[in-house]
Design a protein around this motif. Structure first.
Motif, PDB file in Angstrom:
ATOM      1  N   CYS A  19      11.186   1.518  -2.623  1.00 39.90           N
ATOM      2  CA  CYS A  19      11.925   1.766  -3.866  1.00 39.90           C
ATOM      3  C   CYS A  19      12.310   0.450  -4.521  1.00 39.90           C
ATOM      4  CB  CYS A  19      13.174   2.605  -3.592  1.00 39.90           C
ATOM      5  SG  CYS A  19      14.119   3.000  -5.085  1.00 39.90           S
ATOM      6  N   TRP A  20      11.913   0.278  -5.776  1.00 36.96           N
ATOM      7  CA  TRP A  20      12.285  -0.894  -6.573  1.00 36.96           C
ATOM      8  C   TRP A  20      13.495  -0.554  -7.432  1.00 36.96           C
ATOM      9  CZ3 TRP A  20       6.797  -2.184  -8.915  1.00 36.96           C
ATOM     10  CH2 TRP A  20       6.001  -2.795  -7.922  1.00 36.96           C
ATOM     11  N   LEU A  21      14.566  -1.312  -7.276  1.00 33.90           N
ATOM     12  CA  LEU A  21      15.721  -1.183  -8.151  1.00 33.90           C
ATOM     13  C   LEU A  21      15.651  -2.317  -9.172  1.00 33.90           C
ATOM     14  CD1 LEU A  21      18.611  -0.340  -5.639  1.00 33.90           C
ATOM     15  CD2 LEU A  21      17.073   1.208  -6.860  1.00 33.90           C
ATOM     16  N   VAL A  22      15.406  -1.965 -10.424  1.00 31.88           N
ATOM     17  CA  VAL A  22      15.223  -2.947 -11.491  1.00 31.88           C
ATOM     18  C   VAL A  22      16.464  -2.953 -12.361  1.00 31.88           C
ATOM     19  CG1 VAL A  22      13.762  -3.688 -13.393  1.00 31.88           C
ATOM     20  CG2 VAL A  22      12.756  -2.469 -11.455  1.00 31.88           C
ATOM     21  N   ILE A  76       6.217   7.602 -21.116  1.00 35.37           N
ATOM     22  CA  ILE A  76       5.099   6.975 -21.821  1.00 35.37           C
ATOM     23  C   ILE A  76       4.174   6.262 -20.837  1.00 35.37           C
ATOM     24  CG2 ILE A  76       4.470   5.172 -23.474  1.00 35.37           C
ATOM     25  CD1 ILE A  76       5.482   7.754 -24.764  1.00 35.37           C
ATOM     26  N   ALA A  77       4.749   5.754 -19.726  1.00 37.06           N
ATOM     27  CA  ALA A  77       3.951   5.067 -18.705  1.00 37.06           C
ATOM     28  C   ALA A  77       3.206   6.045 -17.797  1.00 37.06           C
ATOM     29  CB  ALA A  77       4.839   4.149 -17.870  1.00 37.06           C
ATOM     30  N   ASN A  78       3.314   7.337 -18.084  1.00 38.67           N
ATOM     31  CA  ASN A  78       2.565   8.372 -17.347  1.00 38.67           C
ATOM     32  C   ASN A  78       3.008   8.470 -15.886  1.00 38.67           C
ATOM     33  OD1 ASN A  78       0.639  10.459 -17.446  1.00 38.67           O
ATOM     34  ND2 ASN A  78      -0.927   9.160 -16.522  1.00 38.67           N
ATOM     35  N   LYS A  79       4.327   8.411 -15.687  1.00 41.44           N
ATOM     36  CA  LYS A  79       4.876   8.536 -14.349  1.00 41.44           C
ATOM     37  C   LYS A  79       5.482   9.912 -14.137  1.00 41.44           C
ATOM     38  CE  LYS A  79       3.181   5.318 -13.863  1.00 41.44           C
ATOM     39  NZ  LYS A  79       2.158   4.838 -12.943  1.00 41.44           N
ATOM     40  N   ALA A  80       5.404  10.413 -12.927  1.00 38.00           N
ATOM     41  CA  ALA A  80       6.154  11.601 -12.546  1.00 38.00           C
ATOM     42  C   ALA A  80       7.622  11.203 -12.444  1.00 38.00           C
ATOM     43  CB  ALA A  80       5.659  12.140 -11.210  1.00 38.00           C
ATOM     44  N   VAL A  81       8.515  12.013 -13.016  1.00 34.61           N
ATOM     45  CA  VAL A  81       9.922  11.625 -13.079  1.00 34.61           C
ATOM     46  C   VAL A  81      10.785  12.603 -12.293  1.00 34.61           C
ATOM     47  CG1 VAL A  81       9.581  10.491 -15.310  1.00 34.61           C
ATOM     48  CG2 VAL A  81      10.378  12.864 -15.269  1.00 34.61           C
ATOM     49  N   ARG A  87       2.614  -0.054 -12.366  1.00 33.23           N
ATOM     50  CA  ARG A  87       2.291  -0.231 -10.951  1.00 33.23           C
ATOM     51  C   ARG A  87       2.966   0.834 -10.081  1.00 33.23           C
ATOM     52  NH1 ARG A  87       1.049  -0.030  -6.654  1.00 33.23           N
ATOM     53  NH2 ARG A  87       0.626  -1.615  -5.069  1.00 33.23           N
ATOM     54  N   ALA A  88       4.100   1.369 -10.506  1.00 33.88           N
ATOM     55  CA  ALA A  88       4.850   2.340  -9.716  1.00 33.88           C
ATOM     56  C   ALA A  88       4.188   3.717  -9.753  1.00 33.88           C
ATOM     57  CB  ALA A  88       6.281   2.427 -10.223  1.00 33.88           C
ATOM     58  N   ASP A  89       4.639   4.591  -8.859  1.00 33.72           N
ATOM     59  CA  ASP A  89       4.090   5.941  -8.766  1.00 33.72           C
ATOM     60  C   ASP A  89       5.085   7.009  -9.227  1.00 33.72           C
ATOM     61  OD1 ASP A  89       1.500   5.350  -7.259  1.00 33.72           O
ATOM     62  OD2 ASP A  89       3.015   4.395  -5.980  1.00 33.72           O
ATOM     63  N   ILE A  90       6.357   6.802  -8.921  1.00 34.77           N
ATOM     64  CA  ILE A  90       7.391   7.805  -9.205  1.00 34.77           C
ATOM     65  C   ILE A  90       8.584   7.106  -9.839  1.00 34.77           C
ATOM     66  CG2 ILE A  90       8.986   9.491  -8.181  1.00 34.77           C
ATOM     67  CD1 ILE A  90       6.938   9.660  -5.822  1.00 34.77           C
ATOM     68  N   PHE A  91       9.140   7.694 -10.894  1.00 32.10           N
ATOM     69  CA  PHE A  91      10.345   7.174 -11.532  1.00 32.10           C
ATOM     70  C   PHE A  91      11.516   8.070 -11.165  1.00 32.10           C
ATOM     71  CE2 PHE A  91      13.405   7.505 -15.019  1.00 32.10           C
ATOM     72  CZ  PHE A  91      13.751   6.176 -15.214  1.00 32.10           C
ATOM     73  N   ASN A 123       0.819  -1.206   0.000  1.00 36.16           N
ATOM     74  CA  ASN A 123       0.000   0.000   0.000  1.00 36.16           C
ATOM     75  C   ASN A 123       0.858   1.263   0.000  1.00 36.16           C
ATOM     76  OD1 ASN A 123      -2.496  -1.361   0.095  1.00 36.16           O
ATOM     77  ND2 ASN A 123      -2.241  -1.702   2.298  1.00 36.16           N
ATOM     78  N   LYS A 124       2.172   1.086  -0.021  1.00 38.59           N
ATOM     79  CA  LYS A 124       3.071   2.227   0.020  1.00 38.59           C
ATOM     80  C   LYS A 124       3.244   2.832  -1.378  1.00 38.59           C
ATOM     81  CE  LYS A 124       5.779   0.688   4.005  1.00 38.59           C
ATOM     82  NZ  LYS A 124       7.143   0.402   4.526  1.00 38.59           N
ATOM     83  N   THR A 125       3.658   4.088  -1.420  1.00 35.81           N
ATOM     84  CA  THR A 125       3.997   4.729  -2.686  1.00 35.81           C
ATOM     85  C   THR A 125       5.260   4.078  -3.233  1.00 35.81           C
ATOM     86  OG1 THR A 125       3.065   6.824  -1.920  1.00 35.81           O
ATOM     87  CG2 THR A 125       4.564   6.912  -3.805  1.00 35.81           C
TER      88      THR A 125
END
Length: 407
Positions: A262-265, A324-329, A302-306, A227-229
């Motif tokens: 934070c996801w590190l991909v 393109i994924a409509n994320k705030a960067v 699924r993410a909120d911020i890039f 449920n976290k950002t």
């Protein structure tokens, strides 16, 4: 036309340059052209034409050249840096491998880095035009890698700097036309080599936007629900990508806001060091290492911020995809990224390596949902209007026609 797209690196490869190569190949083939991709196999054992049964053993060539060239280099340059000796051996190996392939059968050869451009300039038929797309600043990347890995002392820096800059010069002078995806890279090259200005042209990357949107709708693989950002960084774990600065910024962020993860991909040489840093900063509950993934579009949805904290960048596909994924960067002002993000309009910029500013940008965008949504919308609209892969292929075809007419 019959076209060869050539790289000194591994193909296929997880990264922006190979994304460019594969999209260019597909687009050119849809226009009726025949396209081959040359490079080193993923195992680094053979040079090959991708998806064709045509290859030559890299290791055998390397050993033969190594036995001849290293004693001569050590004799003439006893104090040369070991990396220079290794790279010279690698360069001659690449040249010898290219000579095994039928280069005369191609109407156009399109290099993807200065290293393979230099090699092709020495072994290709003189009448065959050579275009080069340069995806990064070779000299700075090598110097940064050698410095951060502790393999370069201050006493050695001048000689190695001259050597790597000469590699860039030779790659550029071998090319009939040089494409850079950003004005930043064009300016960097021409500031060192002003004579190349007349043969340089800026052409941004493109991507298959509709295909990417389809992949965004696919189900996620092996992800814990939260449920976290979600803050996401999609970049190989390499010193040049600035992950250490990101983790230090997140440690500061944690002191004022803990409702995030934070996801590190990605994967890479820095993985173990970064995991140790996460433990020492007590970020284990906030940072997840997801490794290399084939569901990046769905992860971005699924993410909120890039975030992209790079020390050096050109025109990153990772940022294009996030837009393109409509994320705030939130990105550093490295390289060509300020050409892709206007601060407070289509995203947030911060100075390279400034963990305090990065932490503050993340805190603001976490707390201000209206700001986050507005930046995401503006960024998406800008990217949708700019990143057509069809237009990218059309531009490249015009470049091909230009050098063929000169020839």
């Amino acid at each position: 036309m019959k076209i060869l797209i050539a790289s000194a690196g591994n193909v296929p490869f997880v990264g922006g340059s190979f994304t460019y190569m594969s999209q260019l190949k597909k687009g050119l083939e849809e226009e009726g052209h025949e396209v081959d991709i040359f490079g080193l196999s993923p195992s680094s054992e053979v040079y090959h034409l991708l998806n064709k049964n045509v290859s030559v053993n890299k290791n055998l060539i390397y050993l033969n050249i190594q036995n001849k060239i290293i004693p001569e280099i050590n004799k003439q340059f006893p104090n040369v840096h070991p990396w220079v000796t290794d790279f010279e051996t690698y360069s001659y190996t690449l040249e010898a491998a290219l000579a095994y392939f039928d280069l005369e059968s191609y109407d156009i050869i399109h290099a993807q880095d200065v290293v393979v451009a230099r090699a092709l300039g020495r072994v290709k038929c003189k009448k065959t035009p050579l275009i080069s797309t340069i995806h990064g600043l070779f000299s700075k990347e090598i110097l940064l890698h050698l410095t951060t890995s502790g393999k370069l002392t201050e006493e050695q820096r001048d000689d190695v700097t001259k050597y790597v800059q000469n590699i860039e010069y030779l790659g550029c002078i071998s090319s009939d036309l040089i494409i850079t995806p950003s004005n930043w890279l064009k300016n960097e090259i021409t500031s060192c080599f002003p004579d190349f200005l007349s043969r340089m042209i800026v052409s941004p990357y493109g991507m298959n936007i509709e295909k990417f949107k389809t992949e965004m709708e696919k189900p996620l693989q092996f992800i814990k629900d939260t449920n976290k950002t979600i803050i996401i960084c999609t970049a190989r774990l390499d010193p040049i990508k600035g992950h250490e600065n990101l983790l230090n910024a997140l440690a500061q962020l944690k002191n004022s806001n803990q409702n995030w993860i934070c996801w590190l991909v990605g994967d890479g040489e820095m993985k173990n060091n970064l995991k140790r840093l996460v433990a020492s900063l007590r970020l284990s509950q906030h940072v997840e290492f997801l490794g290399n993934r084939d569901d990046v579009p769905a992860l971005l949805k699924r993410a909120d911020i890039f975030v992209l904290p790079s020390i050096q960048e050109n025109h990153p596909f990772a940022l294009m995809e996030a837009q393109i994924a409509n994320k705030a960067v939130v990105v550093s002002d490295a390289g060509g990224m300020p050409e892709m993000v206007t601060h407070l309009q289509t995203g947030l910029l911060f100075p390279i390596g400034n963990k305090e500013e990065l932490s503050e940008r993340l805190r603001n965008i976490l707390l201000n949902t209206e700001l986050r949504n507005r930046l995401a919308k503006n960024s998406n609209e800008w990217a949708e209007s700019r990143f057509s892969h069809v237009k990218m292929v059309e531009r490249v075809l015009k470049f091909y026609e230009k050098v063929l007419l000169v020839d």
